[in-house]
Design a protein around this motif. Structure first.
Motif, PDB file in Angstrom:
ATOM      1  N   VAL A 144       0.853  -1.192   0.000  1.00  0.00           N
ATOM      2  CA  VAL A 144       0.000   0.000   0.000  1.00  0.00           C
ATOM      3  C   VAL A 144       0.885   1.235   0.000  1.00  0.00           C
ATOM      4  O   VAL A 144       2.089   1.160   0.260  1.00  0.00           O
ATOM      5  CB  VAL A 144      -0.948   0.026   1.229  1.00  0.00           C
ATOM      6  N   SER A 145       0.267   2.364  -0.260  1.00  0.00           N
ATOM      7  CA  SER A 145       1.039   3.616  -0.236  1.00  0.00           C
ATOM      8  C   SER A 145       1.362   3.981   1.212  1.00  0.00           C
ATOM      9  O   SER A 145       0.684   3.545   2.153  1.00  0.00           O
ATOM     10  CB  SER A 145       0.244   4.746  -0.885  1.00  0.00           C
ATOM     11  N   THR A 146       2.384   4.803   1.380  1.00  0.00           N
ATOM     12  CA  THR A 146       2.739   5.280   2.716  1.00  0.00           C
ATOM     13  C   THR A 146       1.566   6.035   3.318  1.00  0.00           C
ATOM     14  O   THR A 146       1.251   5.894   4.504  1.00  0.00           O
ATOM     15  CB  THR A 146       4.001   6.158   2.664  1.00  0.00           C
ATOM     16  N   HIS A 147       0.894   6.823   2.504  1.00  0.00           N
ATOM     17  CA  HIS A 147      -0.271   7.575   2.965  1.00  0.00           C
ATOM     18  C   HIS A 147      -1.353   6.623   3.471  1.00  0.00           C
ATOM     19  O   HIS A 147      -1.899   6.799   4.576  1.00  0.00           O
ATOM     20  CB  HIS A 147      -0.823   8.446   1.832  1.00  0.00           C
ATOM     21  N   ALA A 148      -1.678   5.601   2.692  1.00  0.00           N
ATOM     22  CA  ALA A 148      -2.709   4.638   3.098  1.00  0.00           C
ATOM     23  C   ALA A 148      -2.296   3.929   4.386  1.00  0.00           C
ATOM     24  O   ALA A 148      -3.129   3.694   5.269  1.00  0.00           O
ATOM     25  CB  ALA A 148      -2.954   3.625   1.992  1.00  0.00           C
ATOM     26  N   PHE A 149      -1.018   3.610   4.510  1.00  0.00           N
ATOM     27  CA  PHE A 149      -0.517   2.959   5.721  1.00  0.00           C
ATOM     28  C   PHE A 149      -0.725   3.853   6.938  1.00  0.00           C
ATOM     29  O   PHE A 149      -1.208   3.405   7.983  1.00  0.00           O
ATOM     30  CB  PHE A 149       0.967   2.614   5.555  1.00  0.00           C
ATOM     31  N   MET A 150      -0.376   5.126   6.822  1.00  0.00           N
ATOM     32  CA  MET A 150      -0.507   6.048   7.953  1.00  0.00           C
ATOM     33  C   MET A 150      -1.979   6.298   8.299  1.00  0.00           C
ATOM     34  O   MET A 150      -2.345   6.345   9.473  1.00  0.00           O
ATOM     35  CB  MET A 150       0.224   7.356   7.667  1.00  0.00           C
TER      36      MET A 150
END
Length: 94
Positions: free
Chosen positions: A25-31
């Motif tokens: 997943v994207s870093t954004h989605a992870f956060m």
């Protein structure tokens, strides 16, 4: 949807990026998911505490509760076999 900035140390930013990559997943989605999970955990804990306080108040008011040995046996049985009878309330005041 609003935008929020996070100031992260390089080390934490890299850990988040590595974890996101591992999950695909994207870093954004992870956060976003990490924040959602943390908020869910706080809400669940608050609900649990409210239920416990309510049960405690009811126990003090009606003078009935569950024998700890009965509860432990019920939980062991529940883990082994989902169909079991809940323990009976018992008076605890003398």
């Amino acid at each position: 949807m609003s935008t929020t900035s996070l100031k992260l140390s390089e080390e934490l930013k890299q850990r988040a990026a590595s974890a996101a990559q591992e999950l695909g997943v994207s870093t954004h989605a992870f956060m976003v998911d990490a924040i959602r999970q943390a908020a869910d955990g706080v809400e669940q804990r608050s609900q649990f505490l409210a239920q416990a306080q309510s049960a405690h108040a009811a126990m003090l008011q009606n003078g009935q509760g569950y024998n700890a040995d009965d509860v432990h046996a019920y939980l062991r049985e529940r883990l082994a076999n989902r169909q079991t009878v809940k323990p009976a309330l018992k008076p605890w005041r003398k």
